[in-house]
Structure formats: structure tokens, C-alpha cells
Motif scaffolding. Structure first.
Motif: not given
Lengths: 229, 266
Positions: A173, A176, A180, A185, A189, A191-193, A195-196, A199-200, A204, A207
Motif C-alpha cells: 500500500f 505502491g 503511483f 501524478l 501532472a 499542476t499538482t500541488t 497538498m494532494s 494528503i495521499i 498511506l 495505513l
């Protein structure tokens, strides 16, 4: 202190869950679980710096604290510990060779980080360029090899109570998910900040810490399995 | 691409990994169950083969003992009898000695006859030479003469000379011996019925007696008493046979045995 920072701090504090269970189950730890405990200790040290930095930032907003150095080193040391853990767990000769080769490849990528100063400068503001992605990719292959070994051997009576199954699920998890995020991402991308990713990664981490908790929780059943064998 | 979209894609990736883990557990448990079944089958087959070997060894040993008894002990006794006959001719002088000689001669003759009987019983040569029907027929006739018990042997649809697989013939013969011995020794039966019939791809053997019967559950629990039934079960497992056994106190016994026949015999 915004919501993301609180979530990030919570994810870092969540390392205390496996730490607590390690202390409770310290009598039942196998060699491999001791190796995993070493990983937890290294993560705990990293997170102490992270949480301290978060608290200091909360007290003195606007002041910049340098913690990336510890995260960068954690990714390197963490990989070697995981590689060593699976070197002990996997008994197939070729996969053992693969782990040694993977460690050598990873060492090469780590050396490549030196010019950027991410692992040599304690005040660095840069994440490692290659080691996060390389470690994620290599750990994934090693974990999948271990899953394959479990399927081939079928020695474990109850797989859901098998500590190394939970360790492997957690690693799958965590690495992986991070792979990812890193590969598909953030790199794709533009434009990714922050923040995203934050959070991910925090989700993770929580978890992962929970699966490590389960691994140590079932350490007693591992002793039973070994006795049965 | 917005943060929300990225988080959604990231979550989807995580769901894929979670699905992989769940599928792994399901597949693992499925393979484990398959492995357990395979191991159990292997163990059962090994046990069957072990039993078969032990029964074969038993038969070989019986044959050896029978041969030794017949060729060695039997021959020695015959020679002793002949020698004694010569000696007895020279003992005509005393009436007392002549009487003693006669008795000794009778003992010798009885011993020779017993050795021959034991030797024949150890190896069912009739079974090997003439088949199951003749062997059972001979066996029950001997018992009838010795004990007076009435036997009814029915083998409709099977010719006297019809042969089956050697293992199947020996299994039924030994089981018949066991059941008849039990009926005489423990049940004090006066009438015994044996029925042998060949049905589609299986051989059916039914044994009934009018003895005093017994409490089956109590016998099953007692490891010493249930030995005969376990012997029958073991012998049948070698030829993939099954049996049902019914009895109760005062009701005699009823045993039904089914043995699948090899394709070329059905």
C-alpha cells in the motif's frame, strides 16, 4: 496550522501505534520482526523531527524548519532495512540475488543524490530526486516476490494472522501508493500541488502504521506457527 | 488536473492495491484448501497401499507356514507313523503295549490330519485353483460337517468357475471366513446365509446369520471387541469396497458388502 498540517502531524504521530505494540510484544519478536522494529525506530526518529518541526511552526508561524534532510535519509536507510528483512524472509536463491542487486542499484541512485545536497546538507530544501521512486519500485517487486513465495509454499495455516503478510500488505500500500503518486501524478501532472501529495502520503502512512501494528499484534501466532513446523 | 481529481485517482490506485490484497487472501485460502484435499487423498492412498502390502506379506507368510507344515512337519509325522507301524509289529508280545501302541498311532494320525487341515486353511488353494464360488462352497461344507450349522449359499448369476480379480476374491473369501467364525464363536448361530451376486460394475456379498446378535455401538467403542469389524473395513479399503453392518441383541447380524469391479470384469 491548517487541516493538511494537522493530518500530516497525525500520520507522523501514528507511528506510536506500532511502537506501543512492539514494547508490549517485545518478548515474542522473531529476528525478522526485530528487523522490522528497527525500521519503526528509524521512522520514529524521523517523525520526532517532523512533529517537533510542526509544533515549532505552530508556535512561531512563518519560521522555516529544515526536516527534509531526515526524510531523505529515512528513505535510504528504510530501503536497506526492508531489503534486509526480505532477504531473511525469502528463501529462493535467485530472489535473494535480486535483493542484493536491487540494493546495489539503490546505492547507485543514492550516490546520484549527493550533488543536489539533499542527503549531505542538513538544511536542504530538496527531496531526493531518485531514491523515493527507486525504493518504491524495488520494494514493490520484492514484496510481490514474497507474495509469490507464500503462494508457492502454502505453509502458513492462517494467512490473515501471519505477521509478514501484514507487513507485505502495508509495504504494498505505502510504496505502491507513493509510486503511483510520484510516477503518474506528480511527474505527469505539472499542476499538482503539495497538498494532494501530502494528503495521499499521510493517508498511506497511517495505513502502513496500522498494518505494522497488525504484524506485531500477530507475533504470538508466528511463534505458534514456527513451533508447529 | 485539480487536487480533487488527483486524490480521486490516488484513491483509485489504493483501491486497486486493496483489491489485490483481498484477492491474494482469497486465492491463498483456495489453494490451501486444494492442497489439504490433495494431501488427504495422498495420505489415504498411502495408507491403502501400506495395508495392501501388509496383507500381501500376510498371505506370503501364510503360504510359507502352510508349505513348511505340509512339507516338513507333515512329512516328518508321516515318517514317524511309518516307523511306528514297523515298531508296533514287534510289540505283539504284550497286550498292554499293543493297546498303548494303538492309542499312540491314533494320536499320530490325528496329528497328521490336523497339520494337513491347518495347512489347507492357511492357504486357500481351492480359491487359487478353482475360484471364489468353489472356495466358499468348500469352506462352508467343512464347517457344516464340523459344527452342524446350516448354510445357504446363493450365487445367482455367477457361474461356479467364474473368476474375479485375485485381490477381490481373496478379500471376499477372508471376510466370509471372518464372518462365519464370528457367527459360530460369538453368536452361536444355527443358520447362516451367504449371497454373492455380480451387479453392474460391482460385486455384492450379503451375509446373514440367526445368532444372538450384539450391541453394535458398545462393540464399536471397545477397541478389543471391534477388531473383526475393523479388519473387514481394512481389507475392503484395499479394493475400494464398502460395507454396512446391522445387528441388535437377539436379532442376528446382516452384513452387506459392495466391491467395485475393474472395467474389464464388469
Amino acid at each position: 496550522m491548517n487541516g493538511l498540517m494537522v493530518f500530516s502531524t497525525v500520520s507522523e504521530v501514528s507511528i506510536l501505534i506500532p511502537v506501543a505494540i512492539i514494547l508490549l510484544r517485545r518478548k515474542y519478536l522473531s529476528t525478522e520482526l526485530r528487523i522490522l522494529a528497527a525500521y519503526v525506530v528509524v521512522t520514529l526518529i524521523r517523525n520526532i523531527f517532523g512533529v517537533t518541526s510542526d509544533i515549532l511552526y505552530f508556535i512561531e508561524p512563518g519560521r522555516n524548519f529544515h526536516t527534509l534532510f531526515y526524510y531523505n535519509w529515512h528513505s535510504i536507510i528504510g530501503f536497506y532495512i526492508i531489503a534486509f528483512l526480505y532477504f531473511s524472509l525469502i528463501h529462493h536463491k535467485y530472489w535473494k540475488i535480486f535483493i542484493i542487486v536491487a540494493a546495489c542499484i539503490f546505492t547507485f541512485f543514492s550516490i546520484l543524490e549527493i550533488p543536489s545536497g539533499s542527503i549531505t546538507d542538513i538544511r536542504t530544501a530538496f527531496f531526493n530526486n531518485y531514491t523515493y521512486t527507486a525504493s518504491s519500485l524495488l520494494v514493490l517487486v520484492i514484496v510481490l516476490a514474497y507474495f509469490y513465495q507464500l503462494l508457492q509454499d502454502l505453509k502458513v495455516e492462517n494467512i490473515t494472522k501471519f505477521p509478514y503478510f501484514w507487513v507485505s500488505v502495508g509495504l504494498l500500500f505505502y510504496f505502491g501508493g507513493n509510486l503511483f503518486v510520484n510516477l503518474f501524478l506528480i511527474k505527469a501532472a505539472k499542476t499538482t500541488t503539495q497538498m494532494s501529495w501530502g494528503i495521499i502520503n499521510s493517508a498511506l502512512s497511517i495505513l502502513f502504521h496500522l498494518t505494522i501494528f497488525l504484524a506485531f499484534w500477530y507475533s504470538k501466532s508466528l511463534n505458534k506457527t514456527q513451533q508447529d513446523e | 488536473m485539480s487536487d480533487l481529481q488527483l486524490i480521486f485517482i490516488g484513491s483509485s490506485g489504493l483501491i486497486v492495491l486493496i483489491t489485490f490484497s483481498i484477492l491474494f487472501v482469497v486465492y491463498y485460502k483456495q489453494k490451501q484448501a486444494e492442497q489439504k484435499v490433495a494431501i488427504q487423498e495422498l495420505k489415504a492412498e498411502m495408507q491403502r497401499q501400506l495395508l495392501e502390502s501388509s496383507l500381501e506379506v500376510q498371505e506370503v507368510e501364510r503360504r510359507r507356514i502352510a508349505k513348511d507344515l505340509h512339507d516338513e512337519v507333515g512329512a516328518m509325522l508321516s515318517m514317524t507313523k511309518m516307523s511306528f507301524n514297523q515298531l508296533i509289529k514287534k510289540l505283539n508280545t504284550s497286550a498292554e503295549l499293543t493297546e498303548q501302541g494303538k492309542t499312540t498311532k491314533e494320536f499320530l494320525e490325528e496329528s497328521i490330519s490336523q497339520v494337513r487341515r491347518i495347512s489347507r486353511e492357511l492357504v486357500p488353494s481351492t480359491l487359487e485353483d478353482f475360484g471364489l464360488i468353489s472356495a466358499i462352497d468348500e469352506f462352508i461344507q467343512k464347517i457344516h460337517i464340523a459344527s452342524g450349522v446350516l448354510f445357504i449359499f446363493n450365487h445367482e448369476g455367477i457361474e461356479d468357475t467364474q473368476r474375479f480379480d485375485k485381490k477381490i476374491e481373496l478379500t471376499i473369501y477372508r471376510i466370509a471366513q471372518e464372518l462365519v467364525n464370528n457367527a459360530l464363536k460369538h453368536a452361536e448361530a444355527q443358520e447362516i446365509t451367504l449371497k454373492l451376486s455380480a451387479q453392474a460394475r460391482k460385486l455384492l456379498f450379503i451375509f446373514t446369520d440367526n445368532g444372538k446378535g450384539f450391541d453394535l455401538e458398545a462393540v464399536k467403542k471397545d477397541p478389543k471387541s471391534g477388531l473383526g469389524l475393523r479388519n473387514i473395513e481394512s481389507r475392503l479399503s484395499v479394493v475400494n469396497g464398502t460395507f454396512t453392518f446391522k445387528t441388535s441383541i437377539g436379532q442376528g447380524t446382516h452384513t452387506k458388502i459392495e466391491i467395485p469391479l475393474p472395467k474389464n470384469e464388469s
